[in-house]
Each structure stands twice: as C-alpha cells, then as structure tokens.
Design a protein around this motif. Structure first.
Motif, mmCIF file in Angstrom:
data_model
loop_
_atom_site.group_PDB
_atom_site.id
_atom_site.type_symbol
_atom_site.label_atom_id
_atom_site.label_comp_id
_atom_site.label_asym_id
_atom_site.label_seq_id
_atom_site.Cartn_x
_atom_site.Cartn_y
_atom_site.Cartn_z
ATOM 1 N N THR A 68 -0.276 -6.044 -3.104
ATOM 2 C CA THR A 68 -0.203 -7.603 -2.541
ATOM 3 C C THR A 68 0.992 -7.881 -3.931
ATOM 4 O O THR A 68 1.495 -8.616 -2.755
ATOM 5 C CB THR A 68 -1.804 -7.938 -2.652
ATOM 6 O OG1 THR A 68 -2.430 -6.973 -1.730
ATOM 7 C CG2 THR A 68 -1.532 -9.435 -2.460
ATOM 8 N N ALA A 69 0.668 -7.724 -5.239
ATOM 9 C CA ALA A 69 1.277 -8.201 -5.907
ATOM 10 C C ALA A 69 3.051 -7.385 -5.827
ATOM 11 O O ALA A 69 3.987 -8.812 -5.356
ATOM 12 C CB ALA A 69 0.944 -8.329 -6.974
ATOM 13 N N GLN A 77 5.148 -11.820 3.543
ATOM 14 C CA GLN A 77 4.326 -12.487 3.182
ATOM 15 C C GLN A 77 2.982 -11.849 3.593
ATOM 16 O O GLN A 77 1.754 -12.628 3.619
ATOM 17 C CB GLN A 77 4.720 -13.866 4.101
ATOM 18 C CG GLN A 77 6.090 -14.510 4.529
ATOM 19 C CD GLN A 77 5.966 -15.418 3.008
ATOM 20 O OE1 GLN A 77 4.833 -16.003 2.658
ATOM 21 N NE2 GLN A 77 6.512 -15.050 2.307
ATOM 22 N N GLU A 78 3.221 -10.747 3.559
ATOM 23 C CA GLU A 78 2.126 -10.007 3.600
ATOM 24 C C GLU A 78 0.919 -9.828 2.365
ATOM 25 O O GLU A 78 1.274 -10.021 1.593
ATOM 26 C CB GLU A 78 1.791 -8.205 4.485
ATOM 27 C CG GLU A 78 2.504 -8.079 5.629
ATOM 28 C CD GLU A 78 3.908 -7.728 5.218
ATOM 29 O OE1 GLU A 78 4.186 -7.367 6.409
ATOM 30 O OE2 GLU A 78 4.795 -8.734 4.316
ATOM 31 N N ARG A 79 -0.796 -10.361 2.650
ATOM 32 C CA ARG A 79 -1.529 -10.359 2.658
ATOM 33 C C ARG A 79 -2.355 -8.980 2.067
ATOM 34 O O ARG A 79 -2.958 -8.500 2.694
ATOM 35 C CB ARG A 79 -2.063 -11.278 2.131
ATOM 36 C CG ARG A 79 -0.910 -12.649 1.050
ATOM 37 C CD ARG A 79 -0.656 -12.615 0.233
ATOM 38 N NE ARG A 79 0.356 -13.247 -0.618
ATOM 39 C CZ ARG A 79 1.929 -12.978 -0.443
ATOM 40 N NH1 ARG A 79 2.088 -12.019 -0.280
ATOM 41 N NH2 ARG A 79 2.247 -14.060 -0.762
ATOM 42 N N GLU A 80 -3.790 -9.667 1.131
ATOM 43 C CA GLU A 80 -4.656 -7.615 1.502
ATOM 44 C C GLU A 80 -5.522 -7.473 2.855
ATOM 45 O O GLU A 80 -5.250 -7.150 2.596
ATOM 46 C CB GLU A 80 -5.838 -8.148 0.367
ATOM 47 C CG GLU A 80 -5.310 -8.849 -0.997
ATOM 48 C CD GLU A 80 -6.204 -8.544 -1.985
ATOM 49 O OE1 GLU A 80 -7.489 -8.634 -1.444
ATOM 50 O OE2 GLU A 80 -6.857 -7.868 -2.957
ATOM 51 N N ILE A 102 4.300 0.297 0.678
ATOM 52 C CA ILE A 102 4.302 0.324 -0.369
ATOM 53 C C ILE A 102 2.830 0.394 -0.998
ATOM 54 O O ILE A 102 2.351 1.158 -1.780
ATOM 55 C CB ILE A 102 5.077 -1.410 -0.947
ATOM 56 C CG1 ILE A 102 5.916 -1.718 -0.771
ATOM 57 C CG2 ILE A 102 3.554 -2.014 -2.135
ATOM 58 C CD1 ILE A 102 6.620 -3.395 -0.758
ATOM 59 N N CYS A 103 1.812 -0.108 -0.049
ATOM 60 C CA CYS A 103 0.003 -0.405 -0.286
ATOM 61 C C CYS A 103 -0.045 1.701 0.099
ATOM 62 O O CYS A 103 -0.682 2.095 -0.790
ATOM 63 C CB CYS A 103 -0.067 -0.349 1.411
ATOM 64 S SG CYS A 103 -2.194 -1.083 0.719
ATOM 65 N N PHE A 104 1.014 2.126 0.547
ATOM 66 C CA PHE A 104 0.431 3.276 1.202
ATOM 67 C C PHE A 104 1.199 3.874 -0.263
ATOM 68 O O PHE A 104 0.090 5.611 -0.973
ATOM 69 C CB PHE A 104 1.396 4.957 2.046
ATOM 70 C CG PHE A 104 0.523 4.753 3.323
ATOM 71 C CD1 PHE A 104 -0.861 4.676 3.531
ATOM 72 C CD2 PHE A 104 0.647 3.622 3.669
ATOM 73 C CE1 PHE A 104 -1.301 5.293 4.468
ATOM 74 C CE2 PHE A 104 -0.043 3.615 5.729
ATOM 75 C CZ PHE A 104 -1.496 3.929 6.093
ATOM 76 N N ALA A 186 1.319 -5.469 -12.608
ATOM 77 C CA ALA A 186 1.333 -5.756 -10.876
ATOM 78 C C ALA A 186 0.509 -6.662 -11.350
ATOM 79 O O ALA A 186 0.820 -7.951 -10.677
ATOM 80 C CB ALA A 186 1.339 -4.446 -9.866
ATOM 81 N N LEU A 187 -0.086 -6.956 -11.461
ATOM 82 C CA LEU A 187 -1.864 -7.716 -10.984
ATOM 83 C C LEU A 187 -1.551 -8.375 -12.341
ATOM 84 O O LEU A 187 -1.831 -10.010 -12.668
ATOM 85 C CB LEU A 187 -3.026 -6.974 -11.440
ATOM 86 C CG LEU A 187 -3.310 -6.121 -10.285
ATOM 87 C CD1 LEU A 187 -4.450 -5.406 -10.980
ATOM 88 C CD2 LEU A 187 -3.612 -6.180 -8.824
#
Length: 294
Positions: A68-69, A77-80, A102-104, A186-187
């Motif tokens: 997400t970050a 703009q995508e979030r969790e 990115i999530c994968f 990243a967090l």
C-alpha cells in the motif's frame, strides 16, 4: 483451559509493549536516533522470537501494508481494500495491473527465505550478481546496511522503489539473523525520504525503523491473541477439511472461501461459522466476493 491453550497464553504474556522511552523521546542527532532504532529492533526481535506469534500471517499482513505504501509512492490511489481484491479476485489469465503487481511482489518477498536464489526470482529486474554485490557491500549496524542498500539500488536502478525497499528489508533481515523478510522500511519511510542520500537517508531509516517496529509489536500481539482464539474454536468445527482451512487462515492476511480445501458451499458455511464464533472477520463488507481473515 487445555495445556496447549495455557502454553499459548503464557507465550502471549511475554509479548510486551515497546518501551515508552523508545517512542516518546524526541531527538535530532544521528547518534541518539541510532541508539533508539537499535533498541526498537532489539525489542522487535524478542517479540518475533515468540512461538505464539503467527509469523507467516504477520509477514503477509505487513506485506500488504508495504505494498500500500509503495503504491502511494508511485502516485497511484489504490489502498488496502483494492489491493486485497487485486490479490484474491484475479481470474486465471488476468493481469494484476501496476498496483496488483506491487502487491504480488511483496507477497512473494515475504514467502521465501532470504537467499540469493529466492531474491533473484522475486526481483527479476535485478541480477543475482547485483543482489549479491549490494548485500555484500553493506557494512556496519543494521540501519546503516539498510541505508546503504537503499541508496545503492535507487542510484543504480532509478524508479524502482518497491525493489529497493525489498532489498533494504532483506539487508535488515540478514543483519539481524531473520530467516525471512519482515517489511519495515516501506511502512516507516515517507516519499520524500527516498530522495535523500548519505547521512540524511541514514537518519530517515533509523526513524522509520523506530516507527515501524513500534507498530509491528502491537500487531504481533493482536494476531497472537486472534490465533489463540482460532485454535481454541477449531475443535468445534465438524467440516471435513476444517483443520487444513484453519492452517490457511493462520498464514494469510485474507482468504476467499474458494481457496479453502472444501467444496464451495461447505467453505462458505465454515467461514460464516468462524465469524459467528469470533475467530475470523469478514474484511470487505460485501454480500458477495467476500474475503475473510484472522
């Protein structure tokens, strides 16, 4: 309470909060911030060593936060919620899109041990030689290694924030002795921090570690409590394959009923039953295409 439940509860008592002096002290010098980040990492290391903490589940949830970050860093703009859908509602043959990719990537990064051959597959834009040389060049304390790797990757392969942050977390894992990447940088970093270099970047990395470690400790404790609850209700589940379903919940941030080792209708009933028992939560608020998680 059974002996196993008592053992789990006893382990939970050992997960203490981050000391307040680590998070409340306001300091500006690199020396002082470095001391506090070391204290935060030491405390986090002790927490992660507790058997009651569901390690794979924690890493998967942190990977979603890191993704997400990174999506935000890229200007998207995508979030969790959208990223969870990208992970779990993708049909065979569909492309995940930039945010989904990115999530994968983050999910793959936390699934495999920190080894060169694994990192090479996770980060196809980087060669095994590059990865090996950058990790080997990092010297000193953990945060210094992190800053060195982060700066090196961003200098040599521009516009690859996700890859650079995964490499930085891999360097941190190697420095501390963790077997897997635990997403932290990243967090805690801001987008502007990724443009810093030298001492300014090291200072930003120290602060990011303090912030992220302080957030991960209560998350680990919360997931440990939820794990205890899920394991406590597991004997009440009569569905064939329920044991395998419980194990999946203990490793994934979110699960679709169709991913469970049960027929679709039985899987949905099991998920609804676990929600009724307070062992899992429905994460979407939708009537259909629901996702469930501990």
């Amino acid at each position: 309470m059974t002996f196993s439940q008592m053992t789990l509860t006893g382990g939970l008592e050992n997960i203490s909060r981050m000391p307040s002096w680590v998070t409340s002290t306001r300091v500006e010098t690199l020396e002082d911030v470095a001391f506090l980040s070391g204290a935060a990492l030491s405390h986090l290391h002790l927490v992660l060593s507790q058997n009651v903490v569901p390690q794979a589940l924690l890493r998967d949830r942190l990977a979603l936060g890191a993704a997400t970050a990174c999506v935000a860093f890229s200007g998207r703009q995508e979030r969790e919620r959208e990223l969870r859908d990208a992970l779990h509602l993708l049909r065979p043959g569909d492309l995940p899109g930039p945010a989904g990719e990115i999530c994968f990537t983050w999910r793959r990064a936390v699934e495999r041990p920190v080894k060169l051959n694994a990192l090479d597959r996770i980060l196809p834009k980087l060669t095994e030689g590059q990865i090996a040389s950058w990790l080997a060049a990092a010297r000193g304390a953990p945060a210094s290694r992190v800053a060195t790797v982060l700066e090196t990757v961003l200098e040599n392969v521009p516009n690859t924030e996700t890859l650079a942050l995964i490499m930085a977390d891999a360097a941190l894992a190697q420095a501390i002795g963790w077997d897997y990447v635990v997403p932290l940088l990243a967090l805690g970093l801001k987008r502007a921090d990724l443009r810093k270099r030298g001492e300014d970047l090291r200072l930003a990395c120290h602060r990011a570690i303090i912030t992220s470690a302080s957030d991960v400790v209560p998350l680990a404790a919360d997931l440990a409590r939820r794990t205890i609850r899920l394991k406590a209700v597991a004997p009440k589940l009569r569905s064939k394959g329920a044991g395998g379903a419980v194990e999946i919940f203990l490793t994934r941030d979110a699960v679709m009923p169709s991913a469970l080792p049960l027929p679709n209708r039985a899987a949905r009933r099991l998920c609804d039953r676990l929600v009724q028992l307070g062992a899992v939560r429905e994460l979407t608020g939708r009537d259909t295409f629901r996702l469930y998680g501990v």
